[in-house]
Design a protein around this motif. Structure first.
Motif, PDB file in Angstrom:
ATOM      1  N   MET A 189       0.842  -1.172   0.000  1.00 24.88           N
ATOM      2  CA  MET A 189       0.000   0.000   0.000  1.00 24.88           C
ATOM      3  C   MET A 189       0.888   1.235   0.000  1.00 24.88           C
ATOM      4  SD  MET A 189      -2.574   1.599   2.848  1.00 24.88           S
ATOM      5  CE  MET A 189      -3.497   0.141   3.153  1.00 24.88           C
ATOM      6  N   LYS A 190       0.486   2.243  -0.734  1.00 26.69           N
ATOM      7  CA  LYS A 190       1.252   3.487  -0.758  1.00 26.69           C
ATOM      8  C   LYS A 190       0.411   4.613  -0.168  1.00 26.69           C
ATOM      9  CE  LYS A 190      -0.204   4.791  -5.277  1.00 26.69           C
ATOM     10  NZ  LYS A 190      -0.161   4.676  -6.631  1.00 26.69           N
ATOM     11  N   ARG A 191       1.087   5.562   0.448  1.00 25.60           N
ATOM     12  CA  ARG A 191       0.428   6.742   1.011  1.00 25.60           C
ATOM     13  C   ARG A 191       1.244   7.974   0.653  1.00 25.60           C
ATOM     14  NH1 ARG A 191      -3.358   5.755   5.403  1.00 25.60           N
ATOM     15  NH2 ARG A 191      -3.411   3.523   5.727  1.00 25.60           N
ATOM     16  N   ILE A 192       0.556   9.033   0.381  1.00 27.51           N
ATOM     17  CA  ILE A 192       1.241  10.289   0.103  1.00 27.51           C
ATOM     18  C   ILE A 192       1.706  10.871   1.423  1.00 27.51           C
ATOM     19  CG2 ILE A 192       0.971  12.645  -0.766  1.00 27.51           C
ATOM     20  CD1 ILE A 192      -1.125  11.511  -2.723  1.00 27.51           C
ATOM     21  N   GLN A 193       2.999  11.131   1.523  1.00 24.62           N
ATOM     22  CA  GLN A 193       3.540  11.717   2.746  1.00 24.62           C
ATOM     23  C   GLN A 193       3.568  13.240   2.667  1.00 24.62           C
ATOM     24  OE1 GLN A 193       7.301   9.761   3.285  1.00 24.62           O
ATOM     25  NE2 GLN A 193       6.354   8.194   4.546  1.00 24.62           N
ATOM     26  N   SER A 194       3.879  13.760   1.512  1.00 27.35           N
ATOM     27  CA  SER A 194       3.870  15.206   1.321  1.00 27.35           C
ATOM     28  C   SER A 194       3.643  15.490  -0.161  1.00 27.35           C
ATOM     29  CB  SER A 194       5.168  15.847   1.815  1.00 27.35           C
ATOM     30  OG  SER A 194       6.273  15.337   1.126  1.00 27.35           O
ATOM     31  N   ALA A 195       3.042  16.656  -0.420  1.00 31.04           N
ATOM     32  CA  ALA A 195       2.747  17.022  -1.806  1.00 31.04           C
ATOM     33  C   ALA A 195       2.751  18.537  -1.940  1.00 31.04           C
ATOM     34  CB  ALA A 195       1.387  16.477  -2.232  1.00 31.04           C
ATOM     35  N   CYS A 196       3.177  18.979  -3.113  1.00 28.40           N
ATOM     36  CA  CYS A 196       3.233  20.402  -3.381  1.00 28.40           C
ATOM     37  C   CYS A 196       2.975  20.599  -4.871  1.00 28.40           C
ATOM     38  CB  CYS A 196       4.610  20.932  -3.001  1.00 28.40           C
ATOM     39  SG  CYS A 196       4.733  22.706  -2.990  1.00 28.40           S
ATOM     40  N   LEU A 197       2.351  21.708  -5.200  1.00 29.19           N
ATOM     41  CA  LEU A 197       2.023  22.011  -6.580  1.00 29.19           C
ATOM     42  C   LEU A 197       2.767  23.274  -6.978  1.00 29.19           C
ATOM     43  CD1 LEU A 197       0.107  21.255  -8.951  1.00 29.19           C
ATOM     44  CD2 LEU A 197      -1.579  22.735  -7.899  1.00 29.19           C
ATOM     45  N   GLU A 198       3.470  23.238  -8.087  1.00 27.41           N
ATOM     46  CA  GLU A 198       4.156  24.428  -8.589  1.00 27.41           C
ATOM     47  C   GLU A 198       3.345  24.974  -9.754  1.00 27.41           C
ATOM     48  OE1 GLU A 198       8.492  25.652 -10.375  1.00 27.41           O
ATOM     49  OE2 GLU A 198       8.381  24.076  -8.889  1.00 27.41           O
ATOM     50  N   GLN A 199       3.012  26.258  -9.684  1.00 26.49           N
ATOM     51  CA  GLN A 199       2.182  26.870 -10.708  1.00 26.49           C
ATOM     52  C   GLN A 199       2.787  28.163 -11.222  1.00 26.49           C
ATOM     53  OE1 GLN A 199      -1.534  27.485  -8.560  1.00 26.49           O
ATOM     54  NE2 GLN A 199      -2.446  25.773  -9.651  1.00 26.49           N
ATOM     55  N   THR A 200       2.528  28.440 -12.488  1.00 24.57           N
ATOM     56  CA  THR A 200       2.819  29.744 -13.069  1.00 24.57           C
ATOM     57  C   THR A 200       1.481  30.313 -13.503  1.00 24.57           C
ATOM     58  OG1 THR A 200       4.975  29.005 -13.863  1.00 24.57           O
ATOM     59  CG2 THR A 200       4.071  30.994 -14.864  1.00 24.57           C
ATOM     60  N   LEU A 201       1.115  31.440 -12.913  1.00 23.14           N
ATOM     61  CA  LEU A 201      -0.167  32.079 -13.202  1.00 23.14           C
ATOM     62  C   LEU A 201       0.090  33.397 -13.927  1.00 23.14           C
ATOM     63  CD1 LEU A 201      -1.093  31.404  -9.618  1.00 23.14           C
ATOM     64  CD2 LEU A 201      -2.597  30.614 -11.403  1.00 23.14           C
ATOM     65  N   HIS A 202      -0.657  33.630 -14.997  1.00 25.98           N
ATOM     66  CA  HIS A 202      -0.537  34.885 -15.744  1.00 25.98           C
ATOM     67  C   HIS A 202      -1.875  35.605 -15.622  1.00 25.98           C
ATOM     68  CE1 HIS A 202       0.427  37.078 -19.767  1.00 25.98           C
ATOM     69  NE2 HIS A 202       0.505  37.869 -18.721  1.00 25.98           N
ATOM     70  N   PHE A 203      -1.891  36.683 -14.863  1.00 26.61           N
ATOM     71  CA  PHE A 203      -3.084  37.507 -14.718  1.00 26.61           C
ATOM     72  C   PHE A 203      -3.084  38.479 -15.897  1.00 26.61           C
ATOM     73  CE2 PHE A 203      -2.070  35.895 -10.562  1.00 26.61           C
ATOM     74  CZ  PHE A 203      -3.301  35.584 -10.006  1.00 26.61           C
ATOM     75  N   GLN A 204      -3.892  38.168 -16.899  1.00 22.29           N
ATOM     76  CA  GLN A 204      -3.871  38.902 -18.162  1.00 22.29           C
ATOM     77  C   GLN A 204      -4.871  40.048 -18.178  1.00 22.29           C
ATOM     78  OE1 GLN A 204      -4.670  35.600 -20.816  1.00 22.29           O
ATOM     79  NE2 GLN A 204      -2.503  35.468 -21.334  1.00 22.29           N
ATOM     80  N   VAL A 234      -4.136  27.941   2.733  1.00 24.40           N
ATOM     81  CA  VAL A 234      -3.280  27.142   1.856  1.00 24.40           C
ATOM     82  C   VAL A 234      -1.853  27.646   2.048  1.00 24.40           C
ATOM     83  CG1 VAL A 234      -2.700  26.607  -0.542  1.00 24.40           C
ATOM     84  CG2 VAL A 234      -5.092  26.722   0.166  1.00 24.40           C
ATOM     85  N   LEU A 235      -0.952  26.749   2.371  1.00 28.23           N
ATOM     86  CA  LEU A 235       0.450  27.134   2.515  1.00 28.23           C
ATOM     87  C   LEU A 235       1.021  27.360   1.124  1.00 28.23           C
ATOM     88  CD1 LEU A 235       1.538  24.507   5.190  1.00 28.23           C
ATOM     89  CD2 LEU A 235       0.880  26.885   5.558  1.00 28.23           C
ATOM     90  N   TYR A 236       1.781  28.436   0.962  1.00 33.76           N
ATOM     91  CA  TYR A 236       2.371  28.725  -0.345  1.00 33.76           C
ATOM     92  C   TYR A 236       3.641  29.546  -0.176  1.00 33.76           C
ATOM     93  CZ  TYR A 236       0.613  33.531  -0.175  1.00 33.76           C
ATOM     94  OH  TYR A 236       0.369  34.829   0.166  1.00 33.76           O
ATOM     95  N   LYS A 237       4.428  29.544  -1.231  1.00 33.64           N
ATOM     96  CA  LYS A 237       5.647  30.340  -1.270  1.00 33.64           C
ATOM     97  C   LYS A 237       5.737  30.972  -2.658  1.00 33.64           C
ATOM     98  CE  LYS A 237      10.642  30.074  -0.714  1.00 33.64           C
ATOM     99  NZ  LYS A 237      11.763  29.189  -0.425  1.00 33.64           N
ATOM    100  N   THR A 238       5.908  32.279  -2.690  1.00 32.14           N
ATOM    101  CA  THR A 238       6.067  32.981  -3.956  1.00 32.14           C
ATOM    102  C   THR A 238       7.496  32.787  -4.441  1.00 32.14           C
ATOM    103  OG1 THR A 238       4.427  34.631  -3.301  1.00 32.14           O
ATOM    104  CG2 THR A 238       5.912  35.223  -5.099  1.00 32.14           C
ATOM    105  N   ASN A 288      -4.125  19.836  -1.898  1.00 31.84           N
ATOM    106  CA  ASN A 288      -5.198  19.087  -1.245  1.00 31.84           C
ATOM    107  C   ASN A 288      -5.026  18.883   0.250  1.00 31.84           C
ATOM    108  OD1 ASN A 288      -6.688  18.821  -3.548  1.00 31.84           O
ATOM    109  ND2 ASN A 288      -6.119  16.714  -3.966  1.00 31.84           N
ATOM    110  N   GLY A 289      -4.417  19.829   0.923  1.00 29.60           N
ATOM    111  CA  GLY A 289      -4.281  19.739   2.379  1.00 29.60           C
ATOM    112  C   GLY A 289      -3.206  18.790   2.862  1.00 29.60           C
ATOM    113  N   TYR A 290      -2.462  18.172   1.937  1.00 25.16           N
ATOM    114  CA  TYR A 290      -1.381  17.288   2.341  1.00 25.16           C
ATOM    115  C   TYR A 290      -0.250  18.080   3.010  1.00 25.16           C
ATOM    116  CZ  TYR A 290      -3.363  13.557  -0.537  1.00 25.16           C
ATOM    117  OH  TYR A 290      -4.191  12.616  -1.086  1.00 25.16           O
ATOM    118  N   SER A 291       0.534  17.411   3.790  1.00 30.42           N
ATOM    119  CA  SER A 291       1.739  18.014   4.359  1.00 30.42           C
ATOM    120  C   SER A 291       2.631  18.490   3.209  1.00 30.42           C
ATOM    121  CB  SER A 291       2.476  16.982   5.198  1.00 30.42           C
ATOM    122  OG  SER A 291       3.786  17.416   5.477  1.00 30.42           O
TER     123      SER A 291
END
Length: 79
Positions: free
Chosen positions: A1-16, A46-50, A70-73
């Protein structure tokens, strides 16, 4: 069985800019949309870093962030 221990999403957003609006008004609207987005991140805790934030020559905003998924560590992703 696998479990997600930590997850992070990297995004580039363009406010046009909207094309059918006067340029100065479009810049104000983009700035408001950008502030609203950041306030939503804060409100929902939501935890984030610019990583990068740029105002482009036309007045639009480019934002590169890493944020909690999704609220993951986030582990050490945001360090």
């Amino acid at each position: 069985m696998k479990r997600i221990q930590s997850a992070c999403l990297e995004q580039t957003l363009h406010f046009q800019l909207k094309e059918d609006v006067d340029h100065s008004l479009a810049v104000i609207e983009v700035q408001a949309e950008y502030q609203k987005y950041k306030q939503k991140l804060e409100k929902t805790k939501v935890l984030y870093k610019t990583m990068e934030e740029k105002v482009l020559d036309d007045g639009s905003i480019l934002l590169k962030i890493k944020k909690q998924y999704n609220g993951y560590s986030v582990g050490n992703y945001l360090e």
